[in-house]
Design an enzyme around this catalytic site. Structure first.
Site, PDB file in Angstrom:
ATOM      1  N   ARG A  22      80.566 -26.545 -68.762  1.00  0.00           N
ATOM      2  CA  ARG A  22      80.537 -27.459 -67.610  1.00  0.00           C
ATOM      3  C   ARG A  22      81.170 -26.839 -66.371  1.00  0.00           C
ATOM      4  O   ARG A  22      80.652 -26.965 -65.265  1.00  0.00           O
ATOM      5  CB  ARG A  22      81.252 -28.771 -67.956  1.00  0.00           C
ATOM      6  CG  ARG A  22      81.248 -29.798 -66.830  1.00  0.00           C
ATOM      7  CD  ARG A  22      81.902 -31.099 -67.261  1.00  0.00           C
ATOM      8  NE  ARG A  22      83.315 -30.936 -67.547  1.00  0.00           N
ATOM      9  CZ  ARG A  22      84.280 -30.994 -66.623  1.00  0.00           C
ATOM     10  NH1 ARG A  22      83.975 -31.195 -65.355  1.00  0.00           N
ATOM     11  NH2 ARG A  22      85.553 -30.844 -66.959  1.00  0.00           N
ATOM     12  N   CYS A 160      87.786 -38.644 -71.232  1.00  0.00           N
ATOM     13  CA  CYS A 160      88.642 -37.680 -71.931  1.00  0.00           C
ATOM     14  C   CYS A 160      89.619 -38.424 -72.839  1.00  0.00           C
ATOM     15  O   CYS A 160      89.609 -38.242 -74.038  1.00  0.00           O
ATOM     16  CB  CYS A 160      89.378 -36.806 -70.926  1.00  0.00           C
ATOM     17  SG  CYS A 160      88.277 -35.730 -69.983  1.00  0.00           S
ATOM     18  N   ARG A 180      89.984 -36.648 -76.382  1.00  0.00           N
ATOM     19  CA  ARG A 180      89.127 -35.599 -76.939  1.00  0.00           C
ATOM     20  C   ARG A 180      89.418 -34.243 -76.314  1.00  0.00           C
ATOM     21  O   ARG A 180      89.226 -33.199 -76.930  1.00  0.00           O
ATOM     22  CB  ARG A 180      87.647 -35.937 -76.733  1.00  0.00           C
ATOM     23  CG  ARG A 180      87.212 -35.982 -75.279  1.00  0.00           C
ATOM     24  CD  ARG A 180      85.710 -36.133 -75.100  1.00  0.00           C
ATOM     25  NE  ARG A 180      85.362 -36.208 -73.692  1.00  0.00           N
ATOM     26  CZ  ARG A 180      85.177 -35.156 -72.902  1.00  0.00           C
ATOM     27  NH1 ARG A 180      85.311 -33.937 -73.384  1.00  0.00           N
ATOM     28  NH2 ARG A 180      84.854 -35.316 -71.628  1.00  0.00           N
ATOM     29  N   SER A 181      89.857 -34.245 -75.043  1.00  0.00           N
ATOM     30  CA  SER A 181      90.017 -33.012 -74.284  1.00  0.00           C
ATOM     31  C   SER A 181      91.108 -33.202 -73.243  1.00  0.00           C
ATOM     32  O   SER A 181      91.199 -34.267 -72.628  1.00  0.00           O
ATOM     33  CB  SER A 181      88.687 -32.659 -73.604  1.00  0.00           C
ATOM     34  OG  SER A 181      88.822 -31.543 -72.751  1.00  0.00           O
ATOM     35  N   ASP A 183      93.168 -31.076 -70.052  1.00  0.00           N
ATOM     36  CA  ASP A 183      93.614 -30.026 -69.141  1.00  0.00           C
ATOM     37  C   ASP A 183      95.134 -30.184 -69.052  1.00  0.00           C
ATOM     38  O   ASP A 183      95.639 -31.023 -68.313  1.00  0.00           O
ATOM     39  CB  ASP A 183      92.935 -30.241 -67.783  1.00  0.00           C
ATOM     40  CG  ASP A 183      93.420 -29.307 -66.690  1.00  0.00           C
ATOM     41  OD1 ASP A 183      94.488 -28.690 -66.841  1.00  0.00           O
ATOM     42  OD2 ASP A 183      92.746 -29.216 -65.646  1.00  0.00           O
ATOM     43  N   ASN A 191      98.032 -38.277 -68.058  1.00  0.00           N
ATOM     44  CA  ASN A 191      97.753 -39.044 -69.271  1.00  0.00           C
ATOM     45  C   ASN A 191      99.011 -39.562 -69.954  1.00  0.00           C
ATOM     46  O   ASN A 191      99.027 -40.675 -70.481  1.00  0.00           O
ATOM     47  CB  ASN A 191      96.924 -38.203 -70.241  1.00  0.00           C
ATOM     48  CG  ASN A 191      95.585 -37.788 -69.670  1.00  0.00           C
ATOM     49  OD1 ASN A 191      95.150 -36.656 -69.848  1.00  0.00           O
ATOM     50  ND2 ASN A 191      94.917 -38.687 -68.951  1.00  0.00           N
ATOM     51  N   ILE A 222      94.434 -24.726 -71.391  1.00  0.00           N
ATOM     52  CA  ILE A 222      94.860 -24.268 -70.070  1.00  0.00           C
ATOM     53  C   ILE A 222      93.729 -23.407 -69.524  1.00  0.00           C
ATOM     54  O   ILE A 222      93.305 -22.444 -70.179  1.00  0.00           O
ATOM     55  CB  ILE A 222      96.161 -23.444 -70.151  1.00  0.00           C
ATOM     56  CG1 ILE A 222      97.316 -24.306 -70.693  1.00  0.00           C
ATOM     57  CG2 ILE A 222      96.520 -22.870 -68.785  1.00  0.00           C
ATOM     58  CD1 ILE A 222      98.588 -23.513 -70.975  1.00  0.00           C
ATOM     59  N   TYR A 223      93.221 -23.735 -68.344  1.00  0.00           N
ATOM     60  CA  TYR A 223      92.144 -22.942 -67.742  1.00  0.00           C
ATOM     61  C   TYR A 223      92.654 -21.558 -67.341  1.00  0.00           C
ATOM     62  O   TYR A 223      93.839 -21.376 -67.050  1.00  0.00           O
ATOM     63  CB  TYR A 223      91.572 -23.658 -66.520  1.00  0.00           C
ATOM     64  CG  TYR A 223      90.584 -24.751 -66.858  1.00  0.00           C
ATOM     65  CD1 TYR A 223      89.240 -24.458 -67.094  1.00  0.00           C
ATOM     66  CD2 TYR A 223      90.990 -26.082 -66.945  1.00  0.00           C
ATOM     67  CE1 TYR A 223      88.330 -25.454 -67.404  1.00  0.00           C
ATOM     68  CE2 TYR A 223      90.090 -27.093 -67.255  1.00  0.00           C
ATOM     69  CZ  TYR A 223      88.761 -26.774 -67.485  1.00  0.00           C
ATOM     70  OH  TYR A 223      87.870 -27.769 -67.798  1.00  0.00           O
ATOM     71  N   SER A 282      89.382 -28.158 -62.025  1.00  0.00           N
ATOM     72  CA  SER A 282      87.994 -27.812 -62.353  1.00  0.00           C
ATOM     73  C   SER A 282      87.144 -29.067 -62.434  1.00  0.00           C
ATOM     74  O   SER A 282      87.421 -29.956 -63.243  1.00  0.00           O
ATOM     75  CB  SER A 282      87.934 -27.058 -63.688  1.00  0.00           C
ATOM     76  OG  SER A 282      88.657 -25.842 -63.599  1.00  0.00           O
TER      77      SER A 282
END
EC number: 2.1.1.45
Length: 283
Positions: A22, A160, A180-181, A183, A191, A222-223, A282
């Site tokens: 994505r 998310c 589920r995911s 960052d 969150n 972590i991106y 992102s």
């Protein structure tokens, strides 16, 4: 803060690189993370190793409680968190179901307050939970979920943090939230605040005592363009003690949350933090 920093260190030391289609970026990733928040003793999980803007996180979740589907409504509450996904997400911009500028589609709070049944009627999941808990009822299905695969194409983003399960033990209310995911440098900051505040609010409007909030994350990452700041800046800092969250005691019903509540009804006391860190976001 300890569990947050431990998760960050775990990702840095044990994570594996995974390509994300994505965003077109790679993420350093671990699977399964469990966090707990002590709502009973008001240990507000606000990140202290960088300045955290907690009002936007609470404002966003208040928008979910109200069932908002437009980024402009979230801005009016005090958060711009949906501006990019509503207006800069290429796939959503090309989606024929998008209804124009700021439209988010059927995401998050829309599902929570108006889940569609096959006959066209809707289910207000949150209302059912509040009604039951107020009466002291826990049917072991006090579940609020935003995850509706049948309508993913009708929204700009899959949820998310997608499901919240309330458990009543005596007169003490607990919450288990599933994600589920995540960052971790950017999203987890929000969150954690939302899970804690959701339990605190639900306990307050149902007349129960707040217990613990359990936060389960499946894919924590972590991106690639965040890693250096996390590893070399944030993880080098010493955390401060956790602050407290004060909520206006006049908030007594779901209708209050739906109508007059603003960010002025929340206050954080005793917050100390290091300087801000501007992590890349992102879309």
């Amino acid at each position: 803060m300890k569990q947050y920093l431990e998760l960050c260190r775990r990702i840095v030391s044990e994570g594996e690189w995974v390509a994300n289609e994505r965003t077109g970026k790679h993420c350093l990733t671990v699977i399964n993370a469990d966090l707990e928040y002590d709502v009973a003793n008001n240990q507000f999980p606000l990140i202290t190793t960088r300045k955290s803007y907690w009002k936007a996180a609470i404002a966003e979740f208040l928008g979910y409680i109200r069932g908002y589907d437009n980024a402009a409504d979230f801005r009016a509450l005090g958060t711009k968190t949906w501006d990019a996904n509503a207006n800069e997400n290429a796939a959503w911009l090309a989606n024929p179901h998008r209804r124009g500028v700021d439209d988010m589609g059927r995401v998050y709070g829309v599902q929570g307050r108006a889940w569609r049944k096959p006959n066209g009627e809707t289910i207000d999941q949150l209302r059912k939970i509040v009604n039951n808990l107020t009466k002291g009822i826990d049917d072991r299905g006090e579940i609020l979920t935003f995850f509706n695969p049948g309508e993913f194409d009708l929204g700009c983003l899959r949820p998310c943090m997608h499901t919240h399960t309330f458990s009543l033990v005596g007169d003490t209310l607990h919450l288990t939230s599933y994600q589920r995911s995540c960052d971790v440098p950017l999203g987890l900051n929000f969150n954690q605040i939302q899970v804690f505040t959701f339990l605190a609010l639900m306990a307050q409007i149902t007349g129960k005592k707040a217990g613990k909030a359990y936060h389960k994350i499946v894919n924590a990452h972590i991106y690639e363009d965040q890693l250096e700041l996390m590893r070399d800046v944030q993880l080098k800092r010493e955390p401060f003690p956790l602050p407290k969250l004060e909520i206006n005691p006049d908030i007594k019903t779901l209708e209050d949350l739906e109508t007059w509540v603003t960010m002025d009804d929340f206050k954080v006391v005793g917050y100390q933090s290091h300087e801000p860190i501007k992590y890349p976001f992102s879309v």
